[in-house]
Motif scaffolding. Structure first.
Motif, PDB file in Angstrom:
ATOM      1  N   TRP A  23       0.827  -1.210   0.000  1.00 36.84           N
ATOM      2  CA  TRP A  23       0.000   0.000   0.000  1.00 36.84           C
ATOM      3  C   TRP A  23       0.859   1.257   0.000  1.00 36.84           C
ATOM      4  N   ILE A  24       1.998   1.207   0.687  1.00 37.12           N
ATOM      5  CA  ILE A  24       2.900   2.367   0.650  1.00 37.12           C
ATOM      6  C   ILE A  24       3.395   2.556  -0.789  1.00 37.12           C
ATOM      7  N   ALA A  25       3.651   1.435  -1.470  1.00 38.20           N
ATOM      8  CA  ALA A  25       4.131   1.508  -2.852  1.00 38.20           C
ATOM      9  C   ALA A  25       3.041   2.019  -3.798  1.00 38.20           C
ATOM     10  N   ARG A  26       1.784   1.686  -3.506  1.00 40.23           N
ATOM     11  CA  ARG A  26       0.666   2.076  -4.372  1.00 40.23           C
ATOM     12  C   ARG A  26       0.206   3.506  -4.153  1.00 40.23           C
ATOM     13  N   ALA A  27       0.461   4.016  -2.951  1.00 40.62           N
ATOM     14  CA  ALA A  27      -0.126   5.304  -2.559  1.00 40.62           C
ATOM     15  C   ALA A  27       0.198   6.451  -3.516  1.00 40.62           C
ATOM     16  N   PRO A  28       1.453   6.554  -4.009  1.00 36.36           N
ATOM     17  CA  PRO A  28       1.731   7.653  -4.938  1.00 36.36           C
ATOM     18  C   PRO A  28       0.849   7.605  -6.187  1.00 36.36           C
ATOM     19  N   ASP A  29       0.562   6.406  -6.685  1.00 36.65           N
ATOM     20  CA  ASP A  29      -0.326   6.297  -7.852  1.00 36.65           C
ATOM     21  C   ASP A  29      -1.743   6.728  -7.506  1.00 36.65           C
ATOM     22  N   ILE A  30      -2.166   6.393  -6.288  1.00 43.34           N
ATOM     23  CA  ILE A  30      -3.524   6.761  -5.864  1.00 43.34           C
ATOM     24  C   ILE A  30      -3.644   8.283  -5.788  1.00 43.34           C
ATOM     25  N   GLY A  62      -4.641  13.706  -8.895  1.00 42.52           N
ATOM     26  CA  GLY A  62      -3.961  14.969  -9.190  1.00 42.52           C
ATOM     27  C   GLY A  62      -3.458  15.673  -7.945  1.00 42.52           C
ATOM     28  N   LEU A  63      -3.153  14.905  -6.888  1.00 46.05           N
ATOM     29  CA  LEU A  63      -2.765  15.509  -5.613  1.00 46.05           C
ATOM     30  C   LEU A  63      -1.245  15.416  -5.415  1.00 46.05           C
ATOM     31  N   PRO A  64      -0.548  16.558  -5.287  1.00 45.32           N
ATOM     32  CA  PRO A  64       0.874  16.521  -4.958  1.00 45.32           C
ATOM     33  C   PRO A  64       1.063  15.866  -3.597  1.00 45.32           C
ATOM     34  N   HIS A  65       2.134  15.125  -3.433  1.00 47.78           N
ATOM     35  CA  HIS A  65       2.222  14.315  -2.209  1.00 47.78           C
ATOM     36  C   HIS A  65       3.649  13.911  -1.925  1.00 47.78           C
ATOM     37  N   ARG A  66       3.873  13.517  -0.676  1.00 46.62           N
ATOM     38  CA  ARG A  66       5.085  12.763  -0.331  1.00 46.62           C
ATOM     39  C   ARG A  66       4.738  11.835   0.819  1.00 46.62           C
ATOM     40  N   ILE A  67       5.569  10.789   0.985  1.00 42.57           N
ATOM     41  CA  ILE A  67       5.330   9.830   2.057  1.00 42.57           C
ATOM     42  C   ILE A  67       6.446   9.966   3.082  1.00 42.57           C
ATOM     43  N   GLU A  68       6.063   9.993   4.347  1.00 43.59           N
ATOM     44  CA  GLU A  68       7.056  10.192   5.406  1.00 43.59           C
ATOM     45  C   GLU A  68       6.787   9.276   6.575  1.00 43.59           C
ATOM     46  N   ALA A  91      -1.051 -13.267  15.912  1.00 43.77           N
ATOM     47  CA  ALA A  91      -1.115 -12.639  14.592  1.00 43.77           C
ATOM     48  C   ALA A  91      -0.593 -11.207  14.663  1.00 43.77           C
ATOM     49  N   HIS A  92      -0.055 -10.756  13.551  1.00 41.86           N
ATOM     50  CA  HIS A  92       0.311  -9.346  13.401  1.00 41.86           C
ATOM     51  C   HIS A  92      -0.823  -8.637  12.645  1.00 41.86           C
ATOM     52  N   THR A  93      -0.898  -7.313  12.792  1.00 40.50           N
ATOM     53  CA  THR A  93      -1.950  -6.567  12.090  1.00 40.50           C
ATOM     54  C   THR A  93      -1.370  -5.272  11.511  1.00 40.50           C
ATOM     55  N   ALA A  94      -2.021  -4.809  10.460  1.00 42.25           N
ATOM     56  CA  ALA A  94      -1.670  -3.515   9.859  1.00 42.25           C
ATOM     57  C   ALA A  94      -2.948  -2.894   9.322  1.00 42.25           C
ATOM     58  N   CYS A  95      -2.973  -1.569   9.260  1.00 40.27           N
ATOM     59  CA  CYS A  95      -4.127  -0.914   8.636  1.00 40.27           C
ATOM     60  C   CYS A  95      -3.661   0.219   7.740  1.00 40.27           C
ATOM     61  N   VAL A  96      -4.410   0.395   6.666  1.00 40.91           N
ATOM     62  CA  VAL A  96      -4.211   1.499   5.737  1.00 40.91           C
ATOM     63  C   VAL A  96      -5.433   2.386   5.887  1.00 40.91           C
ATOM     64  N   ALA A  97      -5.221   3.610   6.353  1.00 43.99           N
ATOM     65  CA  ALA A  97      -6.359   4.490   6.653  1.00 43.99           C
ATOM     66  C   ALA A  97      -6.440   5.623   5.636  1.00 43.99           C
ATOM     67  N   PHE A  98      -7.624   5.803   5.076  1.00 48.41           N
ATOM     68  CA  PHE A  98      -7.911   6.927   4.181  1.00 48.41           C
ATOM     69  C   PHE A  98      -8.717   7.951   4.989  1.00 48.41           C
ATOM     70  N   ALA A 143      -1.476  15.047   6.652  1.00 49.64           N
ATOM     71  CA  ALA A 143      -1.570  13.580   6.543  1.00 49.64           C
ATOM     72  C   ALA A 143      -2.984  13.209   6.087  1.00 49.64           C
ATOM     73  N   CYS A 144      -3.094  12.657   4.884  1.00 44.86           N
ATOM     74  CA  CYS A 144      -4.405  12.292   4.345  1.00 44.86           C
ATOM     75  C   CYS A 144      -4.608  10.777   4.315  1.00 44.86           C
ATOM     76  N   MET A 145      -3.519  10.027   4.400  1.00 40.24           N
ATOM     77  CA  MET A 145      -3.590   8.569   4.517  1.00 40.24           C
ATOM     78  C   MET A 145      -2.529   8.157   5.519  1.00 40.24           C
ATOM     79  N   SER A 146      -2.751   7.036   6.219  1.00 40.57           N
ATOM     80  CA  SER A 146      -1.664   6.501   7.041  1.00 40.57           C
ATOM     81  C   SER A 146      -1.566   4.994   6.874  1.00 40.57           C
ATOM     82  N   PHE A 147      -0.357   4.486   7.096  1.00 38.35           N
ATOM     83  CA  PHE A 147      -0.011   3.077   6.878  1.00 38.35           C
ATOM     84  C   PHE A 147       0.601   2.580   8.184  1.00 38.35           C
TER      85      PHE A 147
END
Ligand code: ATP
Ligand code: ZN
Ligand code: MG
Length: 308
Positions: free
Chosen positions: A189-196, A201-207, A271-278, A246-250
């Motif tokens: 999802w971190i890899a996909r986020a820039p395409d999303i 048309g939203l300028p972005h960066r991931i941090e 189990a381990h867990t992760a969430c992708v939040a919009f 911050a508009c999405m979090s991983f």
């Protein structure tokens, strides 16, 4: 990590224009009445995100309240007690309730002096109800369980900023399973986020980021979270290019929720867990800030991506 394209990063519409054109005030900071034009975009975003939904995801929609016991068990009070909103109500017999109402009606005092906490809280995030649901499903399969959950959220962080609401909508994809599958889920999802963001048309960066933990010890936990890369955020200029929002979090919780809810993988480990939040409201506001307050005038490619 994608870098904000220079020049493209300055929001077109100001916070004042967005407030004026798309919301009606309630008198409470961070709580707005939303116009039809704004909701059209939130709904379009919802459909856009549905098209990204992982195959096989179980879909749930949560009410704006959660059981107090659930959030207590999740350990939320250790981390973010300052953000929680508790549902309180007048209780007791008729006489006691009447006395409270009379006190208000006569101007003698506050009716709220008599309220008591109920077994409900306002949901602080969308994903909490998922973990007990996952636990009920039994041992996780090799690829893990995946869920799609959304709901209204509340956080007690009153602010005049257009991007920090007390009441907002969150959509999440949540994965539960073995550590490798869960880390791969989050990485993908971190890899996909820039395409999303790019499609919108939203300028972005991931941090790398940390959650707003409570207190001095919380700041230490936050530093640990950054050092362990447990949280990343997709940032988009909303108020300014200098401090993007911050508009999405991983988020990777490791085995925290697996242990709490006794969710096991086939080898018997927690189990381990992760969430992708919009952040639906943040993404909607980011779209208006970037492309202007008139959705009809947005770039054709963005309108097409949103099915407008
Ligand atoms: P921030 O860094 O802005 O404080 P956060 O790290 O607390 O946000 P998360 O807990 O990761 O946010 O929540 C998931 C998403 O929900 C965020 O990426 C954001 O899009 C949205 N969100 C969080 N808090 C708010 C808020 N107060 N108003 C509007 N949207 C929010
Ligand atoms: Zn979550
Ligand atoms: Mg954050």
């Amino acid at each position: 990590m994608t870098v904000l394209p220079p020049g493209a990063a300055t929001p077109l519409a100001s916070a004042e224009q967005i407030l004026e054109r798309l919301f009606k005030p309630t008198g409470v900071p961070g709580v707005h009445i939303r116009s039809g034009a704004y909701e059209d975009i939130v709904e379009a975003l919802g459909r856009f995100i549905t098209r990204l939904r992982p195959e096989g995801a179980e879909v749930y929609r949560a009410p704006p309240v959660v059981s107090r016991a659930l959030i207590e068990k999740a350990g939320y009070l250790k981390s973010f007690p300052h953000l929680l909103g508790c549902v309180c109500a007048l209780s007791g017999g008729e006489a006691q309730i009447e006395a409270a109402v009379d006190r208000f009606a006569s101007g003698a005092g506050r009716w709220t002096d008599d309220v008591e906490a109920t077994d409900l809280l306002l949901a602080p995030a969308a994903c909490y109800p998922i973990y007990p649901i996952a636990a009920e499903l039994g041992t996780t399969p090799p690829q893990g369980f995946v869920f799609d959950i959304a709901g209204d959220c509340f956080r007690r962080e009153p602010s005049q900023d257009i991007d920090r609401l007390q009441s907002f909508r969150m959509r999440e994809f949540v994965a539960v399973g073995g550590p490798e599958a869960i880390q791969a889920f989050r990485e993908s999802w971190i890899a996909r986020a820039p395409d999303i963001a790019g499609a919108l048309g939203l300028p972005h960066r991931i941090e790398a980021a940390s959650d707003p933990f409570f207190g001095r010890i919380g700041q230490m936990i936050g530093r640990f979270q950054v050092a362990q890369s447990l949280k990343f955020e997709l940032l988009i200029p909303v108020r300014s290019a200098q401090s993007p929002t911050a508009c999405m979090s991983f988020n990777y919780h490791r085995d925290q929720f697996g242990l709490t809810w006794d969710i096991r993988t086939s080898d018997g480990e927690a189990a381990h867990t992760a969430c992708v939040a919009f952040g639906l409201d943040r993404l909607a506001v980011a779209l208006f800030a970037t492309h202007g307050v008139e959705a009809r005038q947005w770039p054709e490619a963005v309108r097409r991506a949103l099915g407008l």
